[in-house]
Scaffold this motif. Structure first.
Motif, PDB file in Angstrom:
ATOM      1  N   ASP A 130       0.806  -1.209   0.000  1.00 16.45           N
ATOM      2  CA  ASP A 130       0.000   0.000   0.000  1.00 16.45           C
ATOM      3  C   ASP A 130       0.843   1.264   0.000  1.00 16.45           C
ATOM      4  N   ALA A 131       2.139   1.111   0.190  1.00 18.24           N
ATOM      5  CA  ALA A 131       3.014   2.272   0.328  1.00 18.24           C
ATOM      6  C   ALA A 131       2.973   3.130  -0.929  1.00 18.24           C
ATOM      7  N   GLU A 132       3.392   4.382  -0.786  1.00 20.36           N
ATOM      8  CA  GLU A 132       3.265   5.329  -1.881  1.00 20.36           C
ATOM      9  C   GLU A 132       4.153   4.973  -3.073  1.00 20.36           C
ATOM     10  N   THR A 133       5.273   4.342  -2.817  1.00 19.43           N
ATOM     11  CA  THR A 133       6.126   3.944  -3.918  1.00 19.43           C
ATOM     12  C   THR A 133       5.610   2.651  -4.517  1.00 19.43           C
ATOM     13  N   SER A 134       5.598   2.586  -5.828  1.00 15.71           N
ATOM     14  CA  SER A 134       5.076   1.412  -6.522  1.00 15.71           C
ATOM     15  C   SER A 134       5.854   0.172  -6.111  1.00 15.71           C
ATOM     16  N   ARG A 135       5.138  -0.885  -5.756  1.00 14.35           N
ATOM     17  CA  ARG A 135       5.762  -2.110  -5.259  1.00 14.35           C
ATOM     18  C   ARG A 135       5.225  -3.292  -6.052  1.00 14.35           C
ATOM     19  N   ARG A 136       6.126  -4.158  -6.518  1.00 14.44           N
ATOM     20  CA  ARG A 136       5.696  -5.322  -7.287  1.00 14.44           C
ATOM     21  C   ARG A 136       5.484  -6.541  -6.405  1.00 14.44           C
ATOM     22  N   TYR A 137       6.269  -6.698  -5.362  1.00 15.97           N
ATOM     23  CA  TYR A 137       6.083  -7.815  -4.442  1.00 15.97           C
ATOM     24  C   TYR A 137       6.753  -7.511  -3.117  1.00 15.97           C
ATOM     25  N   VAL A 138       6.426  -8.298  -2.109  1.00 23.36           N
ATOM     26  CA  VAL A 138       6.990  -8.159  -0.762  1.00 23.36           C
ATOM     27  C   VAL A 138       7.372  -9.546  -0.266  1.00 23.36           C
ATOM     28  N   THR A 139       8.502  -9.646   0.402  1.00 23.70           N
ATOM     29  CA  THR A 139       8.908 -10.920   1.001  1.00 23.70           C
ATOM     30  C   THR A 139       9.112 -10.751   2.499  1.00 23.70           C
ATOM     31  N   GLY A 140       8.960 -11.850   3.209  1.00 19.62           N
ATOM     32  CA  GLY A 140       9.158 -11.835   4.645  1.00 19.62           C
ATOM     33  C   GLY A 140       9.535 -13.205   5.162  1.00 19.62           C
ATOM     34  N   VAL A 141       9.891 -13.253   6.435  1.00 24.10           N
ATOM     35  CA  VAL A 141      10.360 -14.487   7.072  1.00 24.10           C
ATOM     36  C   VAL A 141       9.419 -14.846   8.213  1.00 24.10           C
ATOM     37  N   CYS A 142       8.956 -16.081   8.229  1.00 21.84           N
ATOM     38  CA  CYS A 142       8.135 -16.596   9.323  1.00 21.84           C
ATOM     39  C   CYS A 142       8.968 -17.563  10.153  1.00 21.84           C
ATOM     40  N   ILE A 143       8.894 -17.421  11.483  1.00 13.87           N
ATOM     41  CA  ILE A 143       9.658 -18.275  12.394  1.00 13.87           C
ATOM     42  C   ILE A 143       8.697 -18.907  13.385  1.00 13.87           C
ATOM     43  N   ASP A 144       8.729 -20.215  13.470  1.00 14.76           N
ATOM     44  CA  ASP A 144       7.901 -20.964  14.407  1.00 14.76           C
ATOM     45  C   ASP A 144       8.829 -21.888  15.183  1.00 14.76           C
ATOM     46  N   ASP A 145       9.245 -21.459  16.374  1.00 10.39           N
ATOM     47  CA  ASP A 145      10.272 -22.172  17.134  1.00 10.39           C
ATOM     48  C   ASP A 145      11.537 -22.300  16.283  1.00 10.39           C
ATOM     49  N   TYR A 146      11.892 -23.515  15.841  1.00 19.10           N
ATOM     50  CA  TYR A 146      13.079 -23.692  14.995  1.00 19.10           C
ATOM     51  C   TYR A 146      12.728 -23.698  13.496  1.00 19.10           C
ATOM     52  N   LYS A 147      11.453 -23.732  13.200  1.00 14.85           N
ATOM     53  CA  LYS A 147      11.037 -23.821  11.806  1.00 14.85           C
ATOM     54  C   LYS A 147      11.035 -22.440  11.161  1.00 14.85           C
ATOM     55  N   VAL A 148      11.568 -22.373   9.954  1.00 21.44           N
ATOM     56  CA  VAL A 148      11.662 -21.101   9.229  1.00 21.44           C
ATOM     57  C   VAL A 148      11.201 -21.317   7.791  1.00 21.44           C
ATOM     58  N   TRP A 149      10.448 -20.356   7.260  1.00 22.45           N
ATOM     59  CA  TRP A 149      10.117 -20.357   5.840  1.00 22.45           C
ATOM     60  C   TRP A 149       9.903 -18.919   5.385  1.00 22.45           C
ATOM     61  N   LEU A 150       9.957 -18.682   4.106  1.00 22.67           N
ATOM     62  CA  LEU A 150       9.815 -17.361   3.547  1.00 22.67           C
ATOM     63  C   LEU A 150       8.476 -17.233   2.834  1.00 22.67           C
ATOM     64  N   MET A 151       7.917 -16.027   2.863  1.00 25.16           N
ATOM     65  CA  MET A 151       6.665 -15.721   2.191  1.00 25.16           C
ATOM     66  C   MET A 151       6.904 -14.686   1.098  1.00 25.16           C
ATOM     67  N   TYR A 152       6.080 -14.765   0.056  1.00 22.23           N
ATOM     68  CA  TYR A 152       6.199 -13.856  -1.086  1.00 22.23           C
ATOM     69  C   TYR A 152       4.786 -13.494  -1.530  1.00 22.23           C
ATOM     70  N   HIS A 153       4.474 -12.204  -1.517  1.00 21.91           N
ATOM     71  CA  HIS A 153       3.155 -11.720  -1.954  1.00 21.91           C
ATOM     72  C   HIS A 153       3.346 -10.751  -3.115  1.00 21.91           C
ATOM     73  N   ASN A 154       2.623 -10.992  -4.209  1.00 18.86           N
ATOM     74  CA  ASN A 154       2.534  -9.981  -5.247  1.00 18.86           C
ATOM     75  C   ASN A 154       1.055  -9.686  -5.507  1.00 18.86           C
ATOM     76  N   ARG A 155       0.731  -9.016  -6.607  1.00 21.28           N
ATOM     77  CA  ARG A 155      -0.646  -8.613  -6.858  1.00 21.28           C
ATOM     78  C   ARG A 155      -1.515  -9.772  -7.343  1.00 21.28           C
ATOM     79  N   SER A 156      -0.902 -10.908  -7.627  1.00 24.92           N
ATOM     80  CA  SER A 156      -1.661 -12.033  -8.173  1.00 24.92           C
ATOM     81  C   SER A 156      -1.768 -13.201  -7.218  1.00 24.92           C
ATOM     82  N   HIS A 157      -0.666 -13.541  -6.531  1.00 26.31           N
ATOM     83  CA  HIS A 157      -0.615 -14.787  -5.781  1.00 26.31           C
ATOM     84  C   HIS A 157       0.207 -14.659  -4.507  1.00 26.31           C
TER      85      HIS A 157
END
Length: 793
Positions: A341-368
Motif C-alpha cells: 500500500d506504500a506510496e512507492t510502486s511495489r511489485r512484491y513483498v517478502t518476509g520471514v516466518c519463524i515458528d520455534d526452529y522452523k523457518v520459511w519465507l513468504m512472497y506476496h505480489n498482486r496475483s498470488h
C-alpha cells in the motif's frame, strides 16, 4: 546498509480525482474508489482489503483472508531456488555458503532453547534469534571476503514487537522485526512501510489452555470445541497447557492487550508436528485436545489448478480447523498489505516466518501468494545463514520495489543522477519514472510533481493501481498522470483499447485520453518463481496472473471543475455521444461509468467531455456481447451501475447476464442524477455524499434506492428534487425527470407475467430494445451530431 527497527511514523494519503473503481475479475475480486476523502464502497457483494476505510484487525482479518483465498500456490518453492530467483544470489555464492559448517553462538542458542522449552513468550525470542543472525551474517561475509561495518548488521528490536508502525487509513501494525536502511533506523521517526524491504513474523505455537466452557484458549484466541471429536484422542499433554489463571478475567473472550500476560494472537490454533508440517489442535467432546491430520497450512482443499483454497473444505469437522490461515501467514499478509500500500510502486513483498526452529519465507505480489519449503534452522544453520545474507544484501529492486521508479542521488560535485537502487531517502517529489525503449516507443522520463500521489490502491491482491502527477523534464506547460496498474492476464490493455478507439473514430480523437507513453510486463517477466513450479501449476498460475501496465496520459479535469452548468451539459452530451460511437463503431464497451471516469479537458479554448479509465472495457461482437466475459462478471461502481446488474437471488448469488450497452446507458443516467446533488460547480468542488444508501451503502442499498427513484408510488424522486443544487434545478426538470420516466416505462414494458408460474419476470432483452441511444437523446431533446468514422474490423 540495512538494519532492523520499528517506528511510530505515519504517512499521508492524498485524495484524488482518479479512481480504481469497480472490480477487475468478478464479484469476488473487488476494488473501490477514493474520492475527496469521501469513499464510495467497493462494488462487489463482499469487500476486499481495498474496500475498507477502517483498518482494525477485526475488520481486516476477514478481508485479508478472503483476498488470499484460492491465491496461494499449491507448490512450496524450494528455498535455495527461491533465494537465487528472488534475491539474485549467484550459484557460486550460494554454494560457498551451503558448503560451510556454521557454529552457533553458544549463549544466544542456549537462551533460544530455554525460551522454547520453558514456553516463554514470543517477544523473548527476538534478541537471541537476532544475535544468531548477526553472527551468521558476519561469518558469511568473512567466507566471501566481503567488507562490512556495524551499520550493515541487523539491529535488535528495541520495542519487542510492541512499537507501532502506522500505515494507510491510520492502520497500526506491530511487526516483530523489519529490515530497513540504517539511515532510516538511526531516526525511528523516519520509518514508514514504504521503506521496509522485508519483515519478520514470530510465533510460538504451544500456548494452550481450556476455559470453564471447555474451549481451547491459544495465544489470546478462544476456539469452540469440536462436538464430534473423540474424548480418547488427546495428544497435547498438561505440560503444554497454560494454567487457567493466565486467561483473562472473562475467559469467554480474547485478551486485547499485548502485555506479558497476553501474547500476540494468531488466527488459528496449531502445534508443531513431528514432521515438517503443521498439525492443528482441536478439543474433544470431553474438553481434551487432540491432533488432527497434517494440514500444511492452507492445504485443506485444493482446486484443479495451481492454487490452494484456505477456507473451503469438503468436511464439516475439517472446517473448524481451517477457517483461517495459520497465524504467521495471516499476519504476514497484513505486513505485505502495508508494504504494497506504500506510496512507492511495489511489485512484491517478502518476509520471514519463524515458528520455534522452523523457518520459511513468504512472497506476496498482486496475483498470488508463494511460500518456500520449511527448514529447521537448528538442524540446518547453513540455510539460515543463506537467508540472512540474501535479505541484508539484496537491492531495492530485488526486494520488490519498482525498477522503473528512480530517485535522485546528489554527487560530491553537486551533479544529480538517478537510480532505482536508492534505499533512503525515497521521496516521491523529484523522483522520476524512467521508461526504457519498448512498444515501438523511445525511452522516456517523467518527473513526479507535488502532490505526488493522486490515487493509491489499498488492497493486497488485485489491480494495485497507483496514479502519480508528473511532468516531462524541461517542460512545465503540461501536466501528466502516470498510472501504474495490474491488468488481468489475457485482458486487452488500456493503451491498446485507446489506440483502437482513436484509429476507428478519428473525428472524435479529442474525446479520448491522449497516451503519451506506455509499457507492459507480463507474468513471467514479473515473477521468476513461476519457472520454479511444474508446468501444470505454472499454466494455472499464469492464467490467473496479472500484467503490469504503465500508462502516461495528459492530466484531465473532473466535471465539477467546469465553469458553468451549460459547460457541464455540453461535456455530458460529448460523453454520451462518444460512448455510443465507441460501442457502435469500435465495438468497445466501457463498463465503468462513474463520476471520476467522466472527465473534461480544454481543446482549442473549449471544454470537451471524455471518458477516462478504459482498463475495464471489453470488445463486443455484433450482438453487443463480450463472449469472453463470464455472465457472473460484474464491472462498475455501485452508485452508477444499472439496477439489474445488482440484482441477486435469495441465496445472495448474482443473476447470470452479460454486461451490455443499455447497462452503460443507464449508468450515464445515474451519473447525471448524481452530479446534480454533488457537483458544486460554483466552488469547483465535489460535495460529500448526500444519500448514504445510494453512495455508501451495500449493493442492495444502492439497488433499492435506484428502484425507488424510478417508482411512481415512492417519494424518493420528490426528495431528490428538493436536494438538487440550485444551479442544476432547471436541468433536473429538463433532463433527469424525463429520463427517469423513460427508464421507468422501459422497466414496465420489460416486466411480464410468466404464463407458466404466473409470476412477473424482468426480460433484459425487452429492456434493451426500449433503452437506446436514440430514445435517450430524444428524451433530453438533443439532436445527435454526425461524426466521420469507420467500422472496426
Amino acid at each position: 546498509m540495512v538494519t532492523s527497527v520499528t517506528s511510530s511514523s505515519s504517512y499521508s494519503i492524498y485524495s484524488s480525482y482518479y479512481t480504481d473503481s469497480g472490480f477487475s475479475e468478478c464479484s469476488d475480486c473487488p476494488s473501490s474508489c477514493s474520492i475527496c476523502e469521501s469513499d464510495i464502497p467497493s462494488t462487489p457483494l463482499r469487500r476486499s482489503a481495498h474496500g475498507h476505510a477502517l483498518r482494525k484487525h477485526e475488520v481486516m482479518d476477514p478481508a485479508v483472508r478472503k483476498e488470499v483465498e484460492g491465491k496461494v500456490c499449491k507448490q512450496d518453492i524450494p528455498l535455495v531456488a527461491f533465494v537465487k530467483s528472488t534475491y539474485g544470489l549467484d550459484d557460486e555464492t550460494v554454494d560457498r555458503i551451503l558448503n560451510t559448517k556454521f557454529t552457533f553462538p553458544a549463549a544466544p542458542l542456549q537462551e533460544y532453547k530455554s525460551i522454547i522449552e520453558q514456553h516463554k513468550y514470543e517477544h523473548s525470542m527476538y534478541k537471541p534469534f537476532k544475535a544468531i543472525l548477526d553472527d551468521f551474517f558476519k561469518t558469511v561475509c568473512a567466507i566471501l571476503d566481503v567488507d562490512i561495518d556495524e551499520d550493515e548488521l541487523l539491529a535488535s528490536y528495541e520495542k519487542k514487537g510492541r512499537h507501532v508502525v502506522y500505515g494507510v487509513q491510520k492502520s497500526q501494525r506491530k511487526p516483530d522485526d523489519i529490515i530497513a536502511d540504517s539511515d532510516v533506523t538511526s531516526n525511528p521517526k523516519r520509518i514508514v512501510w514504504q521503506l521496509v524491504p522485508h519483515y519478520f513474523e514470530f510465533k510460538k505455537q504451544k500456548y494452550y489452555a481450556q476455559n470453564s466452557k471447555g474451549q481451547v484458549h491459544a495465544m489470546g484466541i478462544v476456539y469452540k470445541a469440536d462436538e464430534g471429536a473423540s474424548a480418547a484422542a488427546t495428544s497435547v499433554d498438561a505440560a503444554n497447557l497454560r494454567p487457567l489463571s493466565a486467561l483473562s478475567a472473562d475467559d469467554s473472550t480474547m485478551p486485547t492487550s499485548r502485555g506479558p500476560d497476553h501474547p500476540r494472537t494468531p488466527s488459528e490454533v496449531a502445534v508443531s508436528g513431528e514432521d515438517d508440517r503443521t498439525i492443528k489442535a482441536k478439543t474433544t467432546a470431553s474438553g481434551g485436545v487432540k491432533r488432527s491430520a497434517p494440514n500444511d497450512h492452507y492445504t485443506a482443499s485444493r482446486d484443479s489448478g495451481g492454487f490452494t483454497n484456505s477456507l473451503k473444505t469438503t468436511s464439516s469437522h475439517k472446517r473448524q480447523r481451517i477457517t483461517t490461515a495459520i497465524c504467521q501467514e495471516l499476519q504476514a499478509a497484513h505486513y505485505a498489505l502495508e508494504c504494497m500500500d506504500a506510496e512507492t510502486s511495489r511489485r512484491y513483498v517478502t518476509g520471514v516466518c519463524i515458528d520455534d526452529y522452523k523457518v520459511w519465507l513468504m512472497y506476496h505480489n498482486r496475483s498470488h501468494v508463494f511460500r518456500t519449503t520449511h527448514f529447521n534452522f537448528h538442524e540446518s544453520p547453513h540455510l539460515l545463514a543463506l537467508v540472512v545474507y540474501a535479505l541484508v544484501r539484496c537491492t531495492p529492486t530485488q526486494a520488490g520495489f519498482d525498477p522503473l521508479l528512480h530517485f535522485p542521488i546528489k554527487g560530491e560535485d553537486g551533479t544529480v543522477s538517478y537510480s532505482s537502487e536508492v534505499t533512503y531517502p525515497r521521496n516521491l517529489v523529484g523522483a522520476c519514472f524512467v521508461f526504457p525503449e519498448g512498444n515501438g516507443q523511445p525511452a522516456a522520463t517523467f518527473i513526479i510533481q507535488s502532490p505526488p500521489l493522486l490515487f493509491k490502491y489499498q488492497g493486497l491482491l488485485g489491480r494495485g493501481t497507483m496514479i502519480y502527477l508528473a511532468k516531462k523534464p524541461g517542460d512545465d506547460r503540461k501536466e501528466y498522470v502516470v498510472k501504474v496498474g495490474h491488468t488481468s492476464h489475457g485482458r486487452e490493455l488500456e493503451p491498446v483499447i485507446l489506440k483502437r478507439l482513436r484509429k476507428t473514430l478519428p473525428s472524435m480523437q479529442k474525446h479520448f485520453p491522449v497516451v503519451e507513453a506506455w509499457r507492459a510486463f507480463g507474468p513471467l517477466a514479473l515473477c521468476g518463481l513461476l519457472m520454479l513450479v511444474d508446468e501444470a501449476t505454472r499454466d494455472a498460475l499464469i492464467k490467473d496472473s496479472r500484467t503490469i501496465v504503465y500508462q502516461v496520459t495528459l492530466r484531465l479535469r473532473p466535471l465539477w471543475e467546469l465553469d458553468s452548468v451549460e459547460e457541464f451539459a455540453d461535456c455530458y452530451i460529448d460523453i454520451v455521444e462518444m460512448h455510443y460511437h465507441a460501442y457502435e463503431y469500435a465495438r468497445t464497451l466501457h463498463r465503468d461509468i462513474s463520476e471520476t471516469n467522466a472527465m473534461s479537458r480544454i481543446v482549442d479554448g473549449k471544454a470537451v467531455g471524455l471518458l477516462n479509465d478504459w482498463d475495464l472495457a471489453c470488445f463486443v461482437n455484433e450482438h453487443g456481447i463480450s463472449e469472453a466475459t463470464p455472465t457472473q462478471h460484474r464491472a462498475g461502481t455501485a452508485p452508477f451501475m444499472a439496477v439489474d446488474l445488482q440484482y441477486v437471488t435469495n441465496s445472495g448469488k448474482l443473476i447470470p447476464q452479460y454486461h451490455r450497452y443499455h447497462h452503460d446507458l443507464e449508468s450515464l443516467f445515474w451519473l447525471l442524477a448524481w452530479a446534480m446533488l454533488h457537483f458544486d460547480i460554483a466552488n469547483k468542488r465535489r460535495l460529500d455524499c448526500k444519500v448514504a444508501s445510494w453512495g455508501k451503502g451495500t449493493w442492495e442499498d444502492a439497488a433499492r434506492f435506484k428502484t425507488n427513484f424510478l417508482a411512481e408510488d415512492c417519494n424518493t424522486m420528490e426528495d431528490y428534487h428538493v436536494d438538487v443544487l440550485p444551479p442544476f434545478k432547471d436541468l433536473a426538470w429538463d433532463w433527469v425527470m424525463p429520463l427517469a420516466a423513460m427508464f421507468q416505462n422501459a422497466r414496465k414494458a420489460a416486466t411480464k407475467k410468466d404464463k407458466k408460474d404466473r409470476h412477473y419476470k424482468f426480460d433484459p432483452d425487452s429492456y434493451a430494445k426500449e433503452v437506446t441511444f436514440e430514445k435517450f437523446m430524444e428524451t433530453i431533446q438533443r439532436k445527435p451530431r454526425k461524426w466521420s468514422h469507420r467500422k472496426a474490423e
